[in-house]
Motif scaffolding. Structure first.
Motif, PDB file in Angstrom:
ATOM      1  N   ASN A 116       0.918  -1.043   0.016  1.00 13.61           N
ATOM      2  CA  ASN A 116       0.044  -0.241  -0.025  1.00 13.61           C
ATOM      3  C   ASN A 116       0.797   1.131   0.000  1.00 13.61           C
ATOM      4  OD1 ASN A 116      -1.946  -1.872   0.243  1.00 13.61           O
ATOM      5  ND2 ASN A 116      -2.809  -0.998   2.415  1.00 13.61           N
ATOM      6  N   VAL A 117       0.609   2.096  -0.993  1.00 16.08           N
ATOM      7  CA  VAL A 117       1.536   3.483  -0.974  1.00 16.08           C
ATOM      8  C   VAL A 117       0.496   4.585  -0.610  1.00 16.08           C
ATOM      9  CG1 VAL A 117       2.912   4.852  -2.555  1.00 16.08           C
ATOM     10  CG2 VAL A 117       3.046   2.408  -2.779  1.00 16.08           C
ATOM     11  N   SER A 118       1.002   5.350   0.348  1.00 20.75           N
ATOM     12  CA  SER A 118       0.431   6.408   0.839  1.00 20.75           C
ATOM     13  C   SER A 118       0.677   7.719   0.055  1.00 20.75           C
ATOM     14  CB  SER A 118       0.746   6.597   2.301  1.00 20.75           C
ATOM     15  OG  SER A 118       0.316   5.636   3.099  1.00 20.75           O
ATOM     16  N   LEU A 119      -0.387   7.912  -0.490  1.00 20.97           N
ATOM     17  CA  LEU A 119      -0.219   9.345  -1.659  1.00 20.97           C
ATOM     18  C   LEU A 119      -1.379   9.934  -2.008  1.00 20.97           C
ATOM     19  CD1 LEU A 119       1.784  10.538  -3.807  1.00 20.97           C
ATOM     20  CD2 LEU A 119       0.740   8.988  -5.307  1.00 20.97           C
ATOM     21  N   ASP A 120      -1.390  11.391  -1.187  1.00 18.38           N
ATOM     22  CA  ASP A 120      -2.931  12.152  -1.022  1.00 18.38           C
ATOM     23  C   ASP A 120      -2.827  12.901  -2.374  1.00 18.38           C
ATOM     24  OD1 ASP A 120      -3.079  11.066   1.591  1.00 18.38           O
ATOM     25  OD2 ASP A 120      -1.718  12.457   2.464  1.00 18.38           O
ATOM     26  N   THR A 121      -1.815  13.003  -3.132  1.00 20.92           N
ATOM     27  CA  THR A 121      -2.083  13.819  -4.348  1.00 20.92           C
ATOM     28  C   THR A 121      -0.991  13.657  -5.250  1.00 20.92           C
ATOM     29  OG1 THR A 121      -2.128  16.107  -5.149  1.00 20.92           O
ATOM     30  CG2 THR A 121      -0.747  15.579  -3.384  1.00 20.92           C
ATOM     31  N   THR A 122      -1.301  13.776  -6.447  1.00 20.67           N
ATOM     32  CA  THR A 122      -0.149  13.552  -7.590  1.00 20.67           C
ATOM     33  C   THR A 122       0.428  15.069  -8.060  1.00 20.67           C
ATOM     34  OG1 THR A 122      -1.860  13.932  -9.434  1.00 20.67           O
ATOM     35  CG2 THR A 122      -1.278  11.485  -8.621  1.00 20.67           C
ATOM     36  N   ASP A 123      -0.049  15.974  -7.552  1.00 19.83           N
ATOM     37  CA  ASP A 123       0.461  17.552  -7.896  1.00 19.83           C
ATOM     38  C   ASP A 123       1.501  17.821  -6.964  1.00 19.83           C
ATOM     39  OD1 ASP A 123       0.226  20.532  -6.936  1.00 19.83           O
ATOM     40  OD2 ASP A 123      -0.153  20.206  -9.157  1.00 19.83           O
ATOM     41  N   PRO A 124       2.676  17.905  -7.624  1.00 18.84           N
ATOM     42  CA  PRO A 124       3.980  18.233  -6.787  1.00 18.84           C
ATOM     43  C   PRO A 124       3.760  19.407  -5.668  1.00 18.84           C
ATOM     44  CG  PRO A 124       4.316  17.795  -9.140  1.00 18.84           C
ATOM     45  CD  PRO A 124       2.989  18.161  -9.201  1.00 18.84           C
ATOM     46  N   GLN A 125       3.259  20.388  -5.975  1.00 17.06           N
ATOM     47  CA  GLN A 125       3.173  21.646  -5.030  1.00 17.06           C
ATOM     48  C   GLN A 125       2.192  21.095  -3.789  1.00 17.06           C
ATOM     49  OE1 GLN A 125       1.855  25.193  -6.893  1.00 17.06           O
ATOM     50  NE2 GLN A 125       1.954  26.341  -4.891  1.00 17.06           N
ATOM     51  N   GLN A 126       1.139  20.671  -4.162  1.00 16.97           N
ATOM     52  CA  GLN A 126       0.303  20.129  -3.298  1.00 16.97           C
ATOM     53  C   GLN A 126       1.040  19.265  -2.291  1.00 16.97           C
ATOM     54  OE1 GLN A 126      -2.326  22.626  -2.824  1.00 16.97           O
ATOM     55  NE2 GLN A 126      -3.330  20.613  -2.041  1.00 16.97           N
ATOM     56  N   TYR A 127       1.570  18.172  -2.958  1.00 16.68           N
ATOM     57  CA  TYR A 127       2.490  17.280  -2.272  1.00 16.68           C
ATOM     58  C   TYR A 127       3.388  17.610  -1.166  1.00 16.68           C
ATOM     59  CZ  TYR A 127       5.390  12.933  -1.623  1.00 16.68           C
ATOM     60  OH  TYR A 127       6.258  12.183  -0.876  1.00 16.68           O
ATOM     61  N   ARG A 128       4.079  18.888  -1.754  1.00 19.42           N
ATOM     62  CA  ARG A 128       4.994  19.417  -0.697  1.00 19.42           C
ATOM     63  C   ARG A 128       4.206  20.206   0.388  1.00 19.42           C
ATOM     64  NH1 ARG A 128       7.749  20.646  -5.520  1.00 19.42           N
ATOM     65  NH2 ARG A 128       6.601  22.421  -5.952  1.00 19.42           N
ATOM     66  N   LEU A 129       3.100  20.666   0.071  1.00 18.27           N
ATOM     67  CA  LEU A 129       2.339  21.420   1.248  1.00 18.27           C
ATOM     68  C   LEU A 129       1.627  20.370   2.407  1.00 18.27           C
ATOM     69  CD1 LEU A 129       0.194  23.975  -0.892  1.00 18.27           C
ATOM     70  CD2 LEU A 129       2.214  24.456   0.850  1.00 18.27           C
ATOM     71  N   ILE A 130       1.365  19.198   1.568  1.00 11.14           N
ATOM     72  CA  ILE A 130       0.575  18.028   2.623  1.00 11.14           C
ATOM     73  C   ILE A 130       1.778  17.478   3.277  1.00 11.14           C
ATOM     74  CG2 ILE A 130      -0.485  15.868   2.614  1.00 11.14           C
ATOM     75  CD1 ILE A 130      -2.181  16.900   0.413  1.00 11.14           C
ATOM     76  N   THR A 131       2.995  17.072   2.797  1.00 14.94           N
ATOM     77  CA  THR A 131       3.795  16.042   3.386  1.00 14.94           C
ATOM     78  C   THR A 131       5.045  16.848   4.131  1.00 14.94           C
ATOM     79  OG1 THR A 131       5.215  16.065   1.196  1.00 14.94           O
ATOM     80  CG2 THR A 131       3.239  14.388   1.550  1.00 14.94           C
ATOM     81  N   GLY A 132       5.260  18.274   3.707  1.00  9.02           N
ATOM     82  CA  GLY A 132       6.430  18.970   4.360  1.00  9.02           C
ATOM     83  C   GLY A 132       7.667  18.548   3.537  1.00  9.02           C
ATOM     84  N   ASP A 133       7.792  17.760   2.475  1.00  9.81           N
ATOM     85  CA  ASP A 133       8.925  17.290   1.671  1.00  9.81           C
ATOM     86  C   ASP A 133       9.556  18.664   1.088  1.00  9.81           C
ATOM     87  OD1 ASP A 133      10.524  15.895   0.795  1.00  9.81           O
ATOM     88  OD2 ASP A 133       9.405  15.332  -1.139  1.00  9.81           O
TER      89      ASP A 133
END
Length: 391
Positions: A116-133
């Motif tokens: 199972n891969v936890s992935l809340d969005t495929t959008d790079p900008q949204q990904y950074r906002l959600i994950t703090g990456d």
């Protein structure tokens, strides 16, 4: 074994670490609080002893989680060892995918049954906002890793936490083009999840039913959910076109309710702990990285199995003397949460200790609560963050 409500408990989720390489907004946005000492966390052999006892009690399915389990060295080999335990039928892994590709060969060799891969969005900008990456390419890396795993013949599922603005149509594209299930998980009021607005999967299902008129429930539970979310007319329309015998499809051992979109290779699932309560059929227990056996996410009750393994006597009292051949050397507790840890070694082998471990687990399972109380968070007694409990 069955709990006191007659539910068959056959699924154990094992958190092997509280560490993670992301800082998701709903999990640990401020970083790790109270980071564990190395010796606080169970060794792999200790996990295996617990799993052997759990197997004797009827546990058949295991999920390895974290934190992020792949940050712990030796995770793939540990999965291979779990697969070798007598009675265990499936061992699966939950990961954020960032370290998946570099571990994929070892996981395939270990015989992992699903990822199972936890992935809340495929959008790079949204990904950074959600994950703090703060790095580049996290969403792309996770996406590429899960697709590579699917190509290798592993059963892959994408897990997305339902939040305001969840891009359903973008995420379900994985299921359209690949044999990958995509699941949407309602935000639970645990840890930082309490700070988020209510998320109701029924709203997502209504959107899907509007976008895909031929949406097909894969179980009676899904048909009922379609009725609640999209109305009686939509549910009746499906029932007229299909018999219930056609829509029973098993995707795993968890509580997700699935739908199929004609032409898609994978299915779309919903895990609705708050608005689709499934406690009456709950089959799972959880083991934290520190060895605490939890029987329900909502409450802090359970059993300290680390105490049984390391420093409890035959009567189960932590620190009691043992006549079963156990030797324990222990110094003062950890004073520096980032580097200094207490030295502790233990030799707690022996059939007496294994029997005690089994009996403590049995007693905890028999006390598993009838239901959670997420709908009334003030009644919850569990106040740890999700990374400390295990995803």
């Amino acid at each position: 074994m069955k709990d006191c409500f007659g539910r068959e408990i056959d699924y154990l989720r094992i958190s092997i670490t509280d560490r993670c390489n992301l800082r998701c907004r709903y999990c640990m946005p401020d970083g790790m609080s109270g980071k564990l000492c190395h010796e606080d966390v169970l060794r792999y052999e200790e996990f295996l002893r617990i799993v052997r006892a759990a197997s004797r009690l009827g546990i058949r399915h295991l999920k390895v989680t974290g934190g992020e389990p792949l940050v712990r060295r030796g995770c793939p080999a540990f999965i291979g060892a779990l697969k070798a335990v007598e009675g265990i039928q499936t061992v699966t892994l939950t990961t954020n995918g960032l370290l998946l590709r570099e571990n994929l060969d070892a996981l395939v060799q270990a015989g992992v049954d699903g990822i199972n891969v936890s992935l809340d969005t495929t959008d790079p900008q949204q990904y950074r906002l959600i994950t703090g990456d703060s790095g580049a390419g996290g969403a792309e890396e996770a996406s590429a890793a899960l697709l590579e795993a699917a190509k290798r013949g592993i059963r892959v599922k994408v897990n997305a936490v339902t939040m305001p603005g969840t891009d359903v149509l973008s995420l379900i594209s994985f299921a359209r083009e690949h044999p990958v299930d995509v699941r949407f998980i309602e935000m639970m009021p645990i840890g930082y999840g309490r700070l988020f607005p209510d998320s109701d999967n029924r709203r997502l299902i209504a959107r899907l039913a509007e976008a895909f008129p031929d949406l097909e429930p894969e179980s009676e539970a899904a048909l009922e959910l379609l009725w609640e979310a999209a109305g009686r007319e939509k549910a009746f329309s499906f029932a007229e076109r299909h018999s219930l015998e056609r829509i029973t499809k098993k995707h795993g051992e968890g509580p997700a309710v699935y739908f199929h979109i004609p032409g898609y290779q994978g299915s779309i699932g919903f895990i609705s702990a708050v608005h689709g309560k499934f406690c009456s059929s709950c089959n799972r227990i959880r083991l934290t990285s520190t060895g605490f056996l939890k029987t329900c996410l909502c409450y802090d009750q359970g059993a300290d199995l680390r105490a049984v393994l390391r420093d409890a006597g035959p009567d189960g009292r932590p620190g009691a003397a043992s006549d079963s051949g156990r030797r324990v050397k222990q110094t003062a507790g950890c004073t520096d949460r980032t580097s200094g840890c207490a030295e502790q070694t233990a030799d707690c082998a022996g059939p007496d200790r294994d029997l005690q471990l089994e009996e403590v687990m049995r007693a905890a399972i028999l006390k598993k609560p009838a239901a959670h109380c997420f709908e009334t968070p003030d009644q919850m007694t569990e106040h740890h963050e999700m990374s400390q409990i295990g995803g």
